[in-house]
Motif scaffolding. Sequence first.
Motif, PDB file in Angstrom:
ATOM      1  N   ASP A   7       2.206  13.445   2.942  1.00  0.00           N
ATOM      2  CA  ASP A   7       2.237  12.967   3.729  1.00  0.00           C
ATOM      3  C   ASP A   7       3.163  12.758   4.358  1.00  0.00           C
ATOM      4  OD1 ASP A   7       0.183  11.254   4.866  1.00  0.00           O
ATOM      5  OD2 ASP A   7       0.206   9.510   3.233  1.00  0.00           O
ATOM      6  N   VAL A   8       2.799  11.736   6.282  1.00  0.00           N
ATOM      7  CA  VAL A   8       3.910  11.490   6.899  1.00  0.00           C
ATOM      8  C   VAL A   8       4.684  10.308   5.799  1.00  0.00           C
ATOM      9  CG1 VAL A   8       4.382  10.130   8.737  1.00  0.00           C
ATOM     10  CG2 VAL A   8       2.487  12.042   9.191  1.00  0.00           C
ATOM     11  N   PHE A  13       8.533   3.551   1.942  1.00  0.00           N
ATOM     12  CA  PHE A  13       7.701   4.273   0.976  1.00  0.00           C
ATOM     13  C   PHE A  13       8.206   4.203   0.103  1.00  0.00           C
ATOM     14  CE2 PHE A  13       5.573   7.705  -1.347  1.00  0.00           C
ATOM     15  CZ  PHE A  13       4.783   7.564  -1.450  1.00  0.00           C
ATOM     16  N   VAL A  14       7.304   3.999  -1.182  1.00  0.00           N
ATOM     17  CA  VAL A  14       7.983   3.757  -2.345  1.00  0.00           C
ATOM     18  C   VAL A  14       6.734   4.211  -3.310  1.00  0.00           C
ATOM     19  CG1 VAL A  14       8.517   1.536  -4.266  1.00  0.00           C
ATOM     20  CG2 VAL A  14       8.622   1.563  -2.290  1.00  0.00           C
ATOM     21  N   GLU A  15       7.321   4.563  -4.195  1.00  0.00           N
ATOM     22  CA  GLU A  15       7.180   5.771  -5.334  1.00  0.00           C
ATOM     23  C   GLU A  15       6.942   4.969  -6.513  1.00  0.00           C
ATOM     24  OE1 GLU A  15       7.299  10.621  -5.436  1.00  0.00           O
ATOM     25  OE2 GLU A  15       8.491  10.134  -3.946  1.00  0.00           O
ATOM     26  N   PHE A  19       2.250   1.126 -10.203  1.00  0.00           N
ATOM     27  CA  PHE A  19       1.766  -0.449  -9.209  1.00  0.00           C
ATOM     28  C   PHE A  19       1.676   1.067  -8.332  1.00  0.00           C
ATOM     29  CE2 PHE A  19       4.488  -3.110 -10.706  1.00  0.00           C
ATOM     30  CZ  PHE A  19       3.408  -4.454 -11.177  1.00  0.00           C
ATOM     31  N   GLY A  20       1.819   2.708  -8.429  1.00  0.00           N
ATOM     32  CA  GLY A  20       1.405   3.666  -7.370  1.00  0.00           C
ATOM     33  C   GLY A  20       1.671   3.557  -6.431  1.00  0.00           C
ATOM     34  N   ASP A  21       1.534   4.524  -5.438  1.00  0.00           N
ATOM     35  CA  ASP A  21       2.510   4.482  -3.977  1.00  0.00           C
ATOM     36  C   ASP A  21       1.956   3.404  -3.422  1.00  0.00           C
ATOM     37  OD1 ASP A  21       3.895   6.767  -5.265  1.00  0.00           O
ATOM     38  OD2 ASP A  21       2.285   7.903  -4.675  1.00  0.00           O
ATOM     39  N   TYR A  22       2.919   3.225  -2.600  1.00  0.00           N
ATOM     40  CA  TYR A  22       2.264   2.281  -1.584  1.00  0.00           C
ATOM     41  C   TYR A  22       4.126   1.420  -0.084  1.00  0.00           C
ATOM     42  CZ  TYR A  22       5.841  -1.229  -3.945  1.00  0.00           C
ATOM     43  OH  TYR A  22       7.290  -1.508  -5.026  1.00  0.00           O
ATOM     44  N   CYS A  23       3.636   1.114   0.989  1.00  0.00           N
ATOM     45  CA  CYS A  23       4.708   0.899   1.982  1.00  0.00           C
ATOM     46  C   CYS A  23       5.175  -0.510   1.873  1.00  0.00           C
ATOM     47  CB  CYS A  23       3.606   0.527   2.583  1.00  0.00           C
ATOM     48  SG  CYS A  23       5.256   0.532   4.500  1.00  0.00           S
TER      49      CYS A  23
END
Length: 56
Positions: free
Chosen positions: A2-3, A10-12, A16-20
């Motif tokens: 994904d872009v 972008f934080v992996e 908490f899951g991946d998020y911006c």
Amino acid sequence: MDVCEKCVHFVEDEEFGDYCSVNLDEDEMEKFLTQSVRGCHYFQYYDEYKIVRKQN
């Protein structure tokens, strides 16, 4: 890929899951979630070698 995964914000996170990590206000979040905005205005390409190039 994904872009968003190429972005500095972008934080992996396994918990908490991946998020911006950009803090958006309500209007910006609505536009982002409904995809009524073309592209992300906050996108910055993540270049892990940027610091190394500056040192040389």
